[in-house]
Design a protein around this motif. Sequence first.
Motif, PDB file in Angstrom:
ATOM      1  N   ASN A  79      44.556  38.026  49.310  1.00  0.00           N
ATOM      2  CA  ASN A  79      43.327  38.349  48.605  1.00  0.00           C
ATOM      3  C   ASN A  79      43.288  39.857  48.380  1.00  0.00           C
ATOM      4  O   ASN A  79      43.199  40.625  49.332  1.00  0.00           O
ATOM      5  CB  ASN A  79      42.114  37.883  49.432  1.00  0.00           C
ATOM      6  CG  ASN A  79      40.800  38.098  48.714  1.00  0.00           C
ATOM      7  OD1 ASN A  79      40.742  38.758  47.680  1.00  0.00           O
ATOM      8  ND2 ASN A  79      39.734  37.565  49.266  1.00  0.00           N
ATOM      9  N   THR A 108      41.428  43.061  46.300  1.00  0.00           N
ATOM     10  CA  THR A 108      40.385  43.612  45.438  1.00  0.00           C
ATOM     11  C   THR A 108      40.911  44.912  44.850  1.00  0.00           C
ATOM     12  O   THR A 108      41.173  45.869  45.591  1.00  0.00           O
ATOM     13  CB  THR A 108      39.080  43.870  46.204  1.00  0.00           C
ATOM     14  OG1 THR A 108      38.560  42.625  46.674  1.00  0.00           O
ATOM     15  CG2 THR A 108      38.043  44.526  45.300  1.00  0.00           C
ATOM     16  N   TRP A 124      44.366  35.389  45.063  1.00  0.00           N
ATOM     17  CA  TRP A 124      43.067  35.710  44.468  1.00  0.00           C
ATOM     18  C   TRP A 124      43.009  37.225  44.273  1.00  0.00           C
ATOM     19  O   TRP A 124      43.105  37.986  45.230  1.00  0.00           O
ATOM     20  CB  TRP A 124      41.948  35.248  45.397  1.00  0.00           C
ATOM     21  CG  TRP A 124      40.540  35.371  44.863  1.00  0.00           C
ATOM     22  CD1 TRP A 124      39.948  36.495  44.381  1.00  0.00           C
ATOM     23  CD2 TRP A 124      39.562  34.340  44.762  1.00  0.00           C
ATOM     24  NE1 TRP A 124      38.665  36.227  43.992  1.00  0.00           N
ATOM     25  CE2 TRP A 124      38.395  34.908  44.224  1.00  0.00           C
ATOM     26  CE3 TRP A 124      39.558  32.985  45.110  1.00  0.00           C
ATOM     27  CZ2 TRP A 124      37.235  34.174  44.000  1.00  0.00           C
ATOM     28  CZ3 TRP A 124      38.405  32.252  44.894  1.00  0.00           C
ATOM     29  CH2 TRP A 124      37.261  32.838  44.334  1.00  0.00           C
ATOM     30  N   THR A 184      40.602  40.253  42.642  1.00  0.00           N
ATOM     31  CA  THR A 184      39.329  40.649  42.049  1.00  0.00           C
ATOM     32  C   THR A 184      39.475  42.032  41.451  1.00  0.00           C
ATOM     33  O   THR A 184      39.931  42.968  42.126  1.00  0.00           O
ATOM     34  CB  THR A 184      38.215  40.659  43.112  1.00  0.00           C
ATOM     35  OG1 THR A 184      37.999  39.333  43.596  1.00  0.00           O
ATOM     36  CG2 THR A 184      36.906  41.189  42.521  1.00  0.00           C
ATOM     37  N   SER A 219      37.410  44.995  40.331  1.00  0.00           N
ATOM     38  CA  SER A 219      36.050  45.443  40.559  1.00  0.00           C
ATOM     39  C   SER A 219      35.897  46.901  40.160  1.00  0.00           C
ATOM     40  O   SER A 219      36.806  47.515  39.618  1.00  0.00           O
ATOM     41  CB  SER A 219      35.686  45.222  42.038  1.00  0.00           C
ATOM     42  OG  SER A 219      34.347  45.550  42.294  1.00  0.00           O
ATOM     43  N   ILE A 273      43.715  32.779  40.869  1.00  0.00           N
ATOM     44  CA  ILE A 273      42.396  33.182  40.379  1.00  0.00           C
ATOM     45  C   ILE A 273      42.375  34.682  40.133  1.00  0.00           C
ATOM     46  O   ILE A 273      42.825  35.463  40.967  1.00  0.00           O
ATOM     47  CB  ILE A 273      41.288  32.811  41.394  1.00  0.00           C
ATOM     48  CG1 ILE A 273      41.203  31.296  41.556  1.00  0.00           C
ATOM     49  CG2 ILE A 273      39.928  33.382  40.966  1.00  0.00           C
ATOM     50  CD1 ILE A 273      40.295  30.850  42.688  1.00  0.00           C
ATOM     51  N   ASN A 318      39.302  37.264  39.376  1.00  0.00           N
ATOM     52  CA  ASN A 318      37.843  37.325  39.393  1.00  0.00           C
ATOM     53  C   ASN A 318      37.384  38.702  38.919  1.00  0.00           C
ATOM     54  O   ASN A 318      37.905  39.724  39.376  1.00  0.00           O
ATOM     55  CB  ASN A 318      37.344  37.061  40.821  1.00  0.00           C
ATOM     56  CG  ASN A 318      35.843  37.229  40.930  1.00  0.00           C
ATOM     57  OD1 ASN A 318      35.091  36.604  40.198  1.00  0.00           O
ATOM     58  ND2 ASN A 318      35.411  38.069  41.853  1.00  0.00           N
ATOM     59  N   VAL A 347      37.706  34.022  36.379  1.00  0.00           N
ATOM     60  CA  VAL A 347      36.312  33.871  36.787  1.00  0.00           C
ATOM     61  C   VAL A 347      35.581  35.162  36.456  1.00  0.00           C
ATOM     62  O   VAL A 347      35.897  36.224  36.996  1.00  0.00           O
ATOM     63  CB  VAL A 347      36.190  33.575  38.292  1.00  0.00           C
ATOM     64  CG1 VAL A 347      34.725  33.392  38.679  1.00  0.00           C
ATOM     65  CG2 VAL A 347      37.001  32.339  38.668  1.00  0.00           C
ATOM     66  N   ASN A 382      31.917  36.875  36.628  1.00  0.00           N
ATOM     67  CA  ASN A 382      30.606  36.730  37.249  1.00  0.00           C
ATOM     68  C   ASN A 382      29.641  37.786  36.727  1.00  0.00           C
ATOM     69  O   ASN A 382      29.859  38.986  36.935  1.00  0.00           O
ATOM     70  CB  ASN A 382      30.710  36.847  38.779  1.00  0.00           C
ATOM     71  CG  ASN A 382      31.205  35.568  39.417  1.00  0.00           C
ATOM     72  OD1 ASN A 382      30.749  34.484  39.085  1.00  0.00           O
ATOM     73  ND2 ASN A 382      32.146  35.686  40.337  1.00  0.00           N
ATOM     74  N   THR A 435      35.994  30.455  33.848  1.00  0.00           N
ATOM     75  CA  THR A 435      34.844  30.002  34.624  1.00  0.00           C
ATOM     76  C   THR A 435      33.796  31.105  34.557  1.00  0.00           C
ATOM     77  O   THR A 435      34.074  32.249  34.912  1.00  0.00           O
ATOM     78  CB  THR A 435      35.222  29.737  36.092  1.00  0.00           C
ATOM     79  OG1 THR A 435      36.137  28.641  36.156  1.00  0.00           O
ATOM     80  CG2 THR A 435      33.988  29.385  36.923  1.00  0.00           C
ATOM     81  N   HIS A 472      26.217  36.050  39.797  1.00  0.00           N
ATOM     82  CA  HIS A 472      26.345  36.626  41.134  1.00  0.00           C
ATOM     83  C   HIS A 472      25.080  37.409  41.454  1.00  0.00           C
ATOM     84  O   HIS A 472      24.632  38.227  40.639  1.00  0.00           O
ATOM     85  CB  HIS A 472      27.568  37.543  41.168  1.00  0.00           C
ATOM     86  CG  HIS A 472      27.653  38.406  42.373  1.00  0.00           C
ATOM     87  ND1 HIS A 472      27.196  39.704  42.397  1.00  0.00           N
ATOM     88  CD2 HIS A 472      28.153  38.169  43.610  1.00  0.00           C
ATOM     89  CE1 HIS A 472      27.418  40.238  43.585  1.00  0.00           C
ATOM     90  NE2 HIS A 472      27.993  39.332  44.341  1.00  0.00           N
ATOM     91  N   ALA A 509      35.124  27.420  45.259  1.00  0.00           N
ATOM     92  CA  ALA A 509      34.405  28.646  45.603  1.00  0.00           C
ATOM     93  C   ALA A 509      33.123  28.340  46.360  1.00  0.00           C
ATOM     94  O   ALA A 509      32.781  29.014  47.337  1.00  0.00           O
ATOM     95  CB  ALA A 509      34.098  29.443  44.337  1.00  0.00           C
TER      96      ALA A 509
END
Length: 292
Positions: free
Chosen positions: A26, A28, A71, A73, A75, A100, A102, A130, A132, A171, A175, A251
């Motif tokens: 994972n 970020t 995964w 992300t 950000s 994924i 995100n 994904v 959000n 998706t 959030h 999720a």
Amino acid sequence: MFSAMLKVPLYWSFRRWGWPPMLPMNITASVTYRCNSRCRTCNVWRRERVDELSTEEWDRIFRSLGRAPFWITFSGGEPFLRADLPDICRSAYEHCRPGIINIPTNGLLGERIVSAVARICQSCPRTSIVVNLSLDHVGEEHDRIRGVPGNFQRAVATYHALRKLAAPNLTLGIHTVISVFNVADFPRLYRELMELRPDSYITEIAEERVELDTVGTGITPTAEQYAQAIGFLLEEMRRKTPGASPVARIAQAFRREYYRLVVRWLQEQTQIIPCYAGFASAQIAPQGDVWT
């Protein structure tokens, strides 16, 4: 997802005995500290400007990570302030093949967000994308929390435009950060946000965090306040999970456990489960610093 779950015993072994060495599943990737919101729960926009990693530098990072991340992300700050975000995502896809990707967003950049998401979905066809939308309340109450007049209206317009994309791997979720500014209104704001019919709905608790420059700001609700809000949310999740996509269902399953753990953390004020930061997960800052 199944292939990622098979690695869990390896992370247990790595944390306890240091073998076999594993890269985080994972990641970020904070691609910028810049932000066009002025949120009461986040001061990242106040941080000094840094020399952000270039597209080529992100490409070298993802090449070094290989197929380890499941995964990723992207950000910020506001990640869509990076005009090269689609190129960064494509690099992650080509080198890592994550299950994924995100991307959270405040929704303010409208056309740029829609155009970028379309490119990302097209260039990463075998990854679930994904997106959000960050909505902490409705109408002017959301605008006050986010510090930008008209934020809610612009974010909802972005949401509807994203809905029109013909992207089967997209998706679209909502959030919410639960803080002292909205915890008492949570049932009402949840019901109104659900009228948008998102594929998924997730929340996180407002924390006093060093990287967000929020230490000492008093933004975290009490254990009693949070437990009441989350009790309501868990009951709603039990009755009906928004959306029907497999990604949304997976999720939500993880989120249910997260919500219960946060209640315990607020009550006990101690680490509830063994920490796997730096083992199973890590965060890369915009200038390349690595946070566990």
